[in-house]
Scaffold this motif. Structure first.
Motif, PDB file in Angstrom:
ATOM      1  N   SER A  10       0.842  -1.188   0.000  1.00 32.16           N
ATOM      2  CA  SER A  10       0.000   0.000   0.000  1.00 32.16           C
ATOM      3  C   SER A  10       0.881   1.243   0.000  1.00 32.16           C
ATOM      4  O   SER A  10       1.903   1.280   0.692  1.00 32.16           O
ATOM      5  CB  SER A  10      -0.892   0.016   1.249  1.00 32.16           C
ATOM      6  OG  SER A  10      -1.621   1.233   1.322  1.00 32.16           O
ATOM      7  N   ASN A  11       0.470   2.256  -0.778  1.00 38.05           N
ATOM      8  CA  ASN A  11       1.175   3.538  -0.708  1.00 38.05           C
ATOM      9  C   ASN A  11       0.225   4.738  -0.751  1.00 38.05           C
ATOM     10  O   ASN A  11       0.655   5.860  -0.993  1.00 38.05           O
ATOM     11  CB  ASN A  11       2.270   3.643  -1.773  1.00 38.05           C
ATOM     12  CG  ASN A  11       1.758   3.895  -3.175  1.00 38.05           C
ATOM     13  OD1 ASN A  11       0.614   3.604  -3.491  1.00 38.05           O
ATOM     14  ND2 ASN A  11       2.615   4.428  -4.020  1.00 38.05           N
ATOM     15  N   LEU A  12      -1.052   4.500  -0.484  1.00 34.89           N
ATOM     16  CA  LEU A  12      -2.030   5.589  -0.414  1.00 34.89           C
ATOM     17  C   LEU A  12      -2.850   5.456   0.867  1.00 34.89           C
ATOM     18  O   LEU A  12      -3.221   4.347   1.255  1.00 34.89           O
ATOM     19  CB  LEU A  12      -2.995   5.528  -1.600  1.00 34.89           C
ATOM     20  CG  LEU A  12      -2.494   5.957  -2.963  1.00 34.89           C
ATOM     21  CD1 LEU A  12      -3.582   5.738  -4.010  1.00 34.89           C
ATOM     22  CD2 LEU A  12      -2.054   7.408  -2.964  1.00 34.89           C
ATOM     23  N   GLY A  13      -3.172   6.586   1.449  1.00 34.02           N
ATOM     24  CA  GLY A  13      -4.044   6.580   2.621  1.00 34.02           C
ATOM     25  C   GLY A  13      -3.357   5.972   3.836  1.00 34.02           C
ATOM     26  O   GLY A  13      -2.150   6.128   4.028  1.00 34.02           O
ATOM     27  N   ASP A  14      -4.126   5.265   4.634  1.00 35.83           N
ATOM     28  CA  ASP A  14      -3.607   4.610   5.838  1.00 35.83           C
ATOM     29  C   ASP A  14      -2.916   3.315   5.414  1.00 35.83           C
ATOM     30  O   ASP A  14      -3.502   2.233   5.461  1.00 35.83           O
ATOM     31  CB  ASP A  14      -4.761   4.331   6.803  1.00 35.83           C
ATOM     32  CG  ASP A  14      -4.322   3.654   8.085  1.00 35.83           C
ATOM     33  OD1 ASP A  14      -3.105   3.424   8.272  1.00 35.83           O
ATOM     34  OD2 ASP A  14      -5.205   3.332   8.897  1.00 35.83           O
ATOM     35  N   ARG A  15      -1.672   3.442   4.971  1.00 36.07           N
ATOM     36  CA  ARG A  15      -0.944   2.300   4.412  1.00 36.07           C
ATOM     37  C   ARG A  15      -0.919   1.113   5.378  1.00 36.07           C
ATOM     38  O   ARG A  15      -1.230  -0.012   4.985  1.00 36.07           O
ATOM     39  CB  ARG A  15       0.486   2.695   4.039  1.00 36.07           C
ATOM     40  CG  ARG A  15       0.558   3.783   2.981  1.00 36.07           C
ATOM     41  CD  ARG A  15       1.983   4.189   2.670  1.00 36.07           C
ATOM     42  NE  ARG A  15       2.692   4.578   3.883  1.00 36.07           N
ATOM     43  CZ  ARG A  15       4.020   4.616   3.999  1.00 36.07           C
ATOM     44  NH1 ARG A  15       4.789   4.291   2.984  1.00 36.07           N
ATOM     45  NH2 ARG A  15       4.590   4.995   5.124  1.00 36.07           N
ATOM     46  N   LEU A  16      -0.555   1.361   6.619  1.00 31.01           N
ATOM     47  CA  LEU A  16      -0.485   0.273   7.595  1.00 31.01           C
ATOM     48  C   LEU A  16      -1.872  -0.299   7.866  1.00 31.01           C
ATOM     49  O   LEU A  16      -2.053  -1.515   7.957  1.00 31.01           O
ATOM     50  CB  LEU A  16       0.164   0.758   8.894  1.00 31.01           C
ATOM     51  CG  LEU A  16       0.410  -0.313   9.950  1.00 31.01           C
ATOM     52  CD1 LEU A  16       1.356  -1.399   9.429  1.00 31.01           C
ATOM     53  CD2 LEU A  16       0.970   0.334  11.217  1.00 31.01           C
ATOM     54  N   GLY A  17      -2.859   0.555   7.947  1.00 34.18           N
ATOM     55  CA  GLY A  17      -4.234   0.098   8.161  1.00 34.18           C
ATOM     56  C   GLY A  17      -4.722  -0.792   7.029  1.00 34.18           C
ATOM     57  O   GLY A  17      -5.402  -1.794   7.266  1.00 34.18           O
ATOM     58  N   HIS A  18      -4.369  -0.447   5.802  1.00 37.04           N
ATOM     59  CA  HIS A  18      -4.768  -1.275   4.661  1.00 37.04           C
ATOM     60  C   HIS A  18      -4.129  -2.662   4.748  1.00 37.04           C
ATOM     61  O   HIS A  18      -4.789  -3.677   4.508  1.00 37.04           O
ATOM     62  CB  HIS A  18      -4.400  -0.609   3.338  1.00 37.04           C
ATOM     63  CG  HIS A  18      -5.185   0.631   3.046  1.00 37.04           C
ATOM     64  ND1 HIS A  18      -6.567   0.668   3.043  1.00 37.04           N
ATOM     65  CD2 HIS A  18      -4.777   1.886   2.742  1.00 37.04           C
ATOM     66  CE1 HIS A  18      -6.976   1.891   2.758  1.00 37.04           C
ATOM     67  NE2 HIS A  18      -5.914   2.653   2.570  1.00 37.04           N
ATOM     68  N   LEU A  19      -2.841  -2.711   5.100  1.00 38.10           N
ATOM     69  CA  LEU A  19      -2.178  -4.012   5.232  1.00 38.10           C
ATOM     70  C   LEU A  19      -2.782  -4.820   6.372  1.00 38.10           C
ATOM     71  O   LEU A  19      -3.011  -6.029   6.243  1.00 38.10           O
ATOM     72  CB  LEU A  19      -0.675  -3.839   5.442  1.00 38.10           C
ATOM     73  CG  LEU A  19       0.106  -3.142   4.324  1.00 38.10           C
ATOM     74  CD1 LEU A  19       1.595  -3.163   4.628  1.00 38.10           C
ATOM     75  CD2 LEU A  19      -0.183  -3.741   2.969  1.00 38.10           C
ATOM     76  N   ARG A  20      -3.043  -4.156   7.482  1.00 41.78           N
ATOM     77  CA  ARG A  20      -3.651  -4.854   8.628  1.00 41.78           C
ATOM     78  C   ARG A  20      -5.027  -5.402   8.281  1.00 41.78           C
ATOM     79  O   ARG A  20      -5.439  -6.442   8.798  1.00 41.78           O
ATOM     80  CB  ARG A  20      -3.747  -3.919   9.827  1.00 41.78           C
ATOM     81  CG  ARG A  20      -2.429  -3.707  10.508  1.00 41.78           C
ATOM     82  CD  ARG A  20      -2.559  -2.801  11.714  1.00 41.78           C
ATOM     83  NE  ARG A  20      -1.304  -2.728  12.435  1.00 41.78           N
ATOM     84  CZ  ARG A  20      -0.968  -1.739  13.247  1.00 41.78           C
ATOM     85  NH1 ARG A  20      -1.818  -0.728  13.450  1.00 41.78           N
ATOM     86  NH2 ARG A  20       0.205  -1.747  13.854  1.00 41.78           N
ATOM     87  N   SER A  21      -5.752  -4.715   7.392  1.00 36.69           N
ATOM     88  CA  SER A  21      -7.089  -5.199   7.024  1.00 36.69           C
ATOM     89  C   SER A  21      -7.023  -6.577   6.362  1.00 36.69           C
ATOM     90  O   SER A  21      -7.949  -7.380   6.502  1.00 36.69           O
ATOM     91  CB  SER A  21      -7.802  -4.192   6.105  1.00 36.69           C
ATOM     92  OG  SER A  21      -7.244  -4.193   4.796  1.00 36.69           O
ATOM     93  N   VAL A  22      -5.944  -6.860   5.655  1.00 39.57           N
ATOM     94  CA  VAL A  22      -5.783  -8.173   5.024  1.00 39.57           C
ATOM     95  C   VAL A  22      -5.617  -9.241   6.094  1.00 39.57           C
ATOM     96  O   VAL A  22      -6.276 -10.283   6.066  1.00 39.57           O
ATOM     97  CB  VAL A  22      -4.583  -8.174   4.053  1.00 39.57           C
ATOM     98  CG1 VAL A  22      -4.345  -9.572   3.501  1.00 39.57           C
ATOM     99  CG2 VAL A  22      -4.795  -7.170   2.928  1.00 39.57           C
TER     100      VAL A  22
END
Length: 179
Positions: A10-22
């Motif tokens: 991820s490189n847009l928005g809450d990058r860490l949050g997007h990865l954690r969502s997976v």
């Protein structure tokens, strides 16, 4: 039953949050989660750096196409828009490799929607480095020949490897998991 190696970025928005969502969506399917790495964008499009990780998961009800649909649903839920090839994205979920119940890699090269193993994984340090961190003995099928991912990583240009930098970020709190 299938086992999937998923490269997430991820490189847009809450990058860490997007990865954690997976990781959260995978739940009990998760076998291993790599450290999080920061990497420069790949492909020549001007954009911010990525956060990347690898998740290894298995599911008795999933085939390789189910993993593809699962990843696409997570990308859509994050608001991903596909406008520019190799462009910025809220979430990218790639199936690097999928193995069947016997551990045999599933190979697909005639379906443009799902090519397995991922055709460029062996060229990308941002995939191999996190994968090696969680599965040091992992192997990847490249052009019909199985290679240890450690060897594939060694063969990459040093500048490619130097651009993959481990962070202190984590995708799941191991202390919160019950024994």
């Amino acid at each position: 039953m299938t086992r999937a190696v998923l490269s997430i970025g991820s490189n847009l928005g809450d990058r860490l949050g997007h990865l954690r969502s997976v990781v959260e969506a995978l739940g009990e399917r998760v076998i291993a989660v790599s450290p999080v790495y920061t990497t420069a964008p790949w492909g020549g499009v001007d954009q911010d750096d990525y956060l990347n990780a690898v998740v290894v998961a298995q599911d008795s009800d999933f085939d390789d196409y189910a993993w593809l649909r699962f990843g696409q649903q997570l990308e859509q839920a994050s608001g991903r828009v596909r406008e520019i090839r190799w462009g910025a994205r809220t979430l990218d979920v790639d199936i690097v490799q999928c193995t069947d119940g016997t551990g045999t890699p599933i190979a697909r090269d005639t379906d443009p929607d799902l090519i397995l193993p991922h055709p460029q994984a062996h060229n990308r340090a941002f995939v191999l480095t996190p994968w090696l961190a969680v599965e040091p003995s992992a192997q990847l099928l490249v052009d019909g020949v199985t290679h240890p991912i450690a060897d594939l990583l060694t063969e990459l240009d040093q500048s490619e490897k130097d651009g993959v930098i481990r962070t202190d970020l984590v995708l799941r709190d191991e202390s919160a998991r019950s024994c």
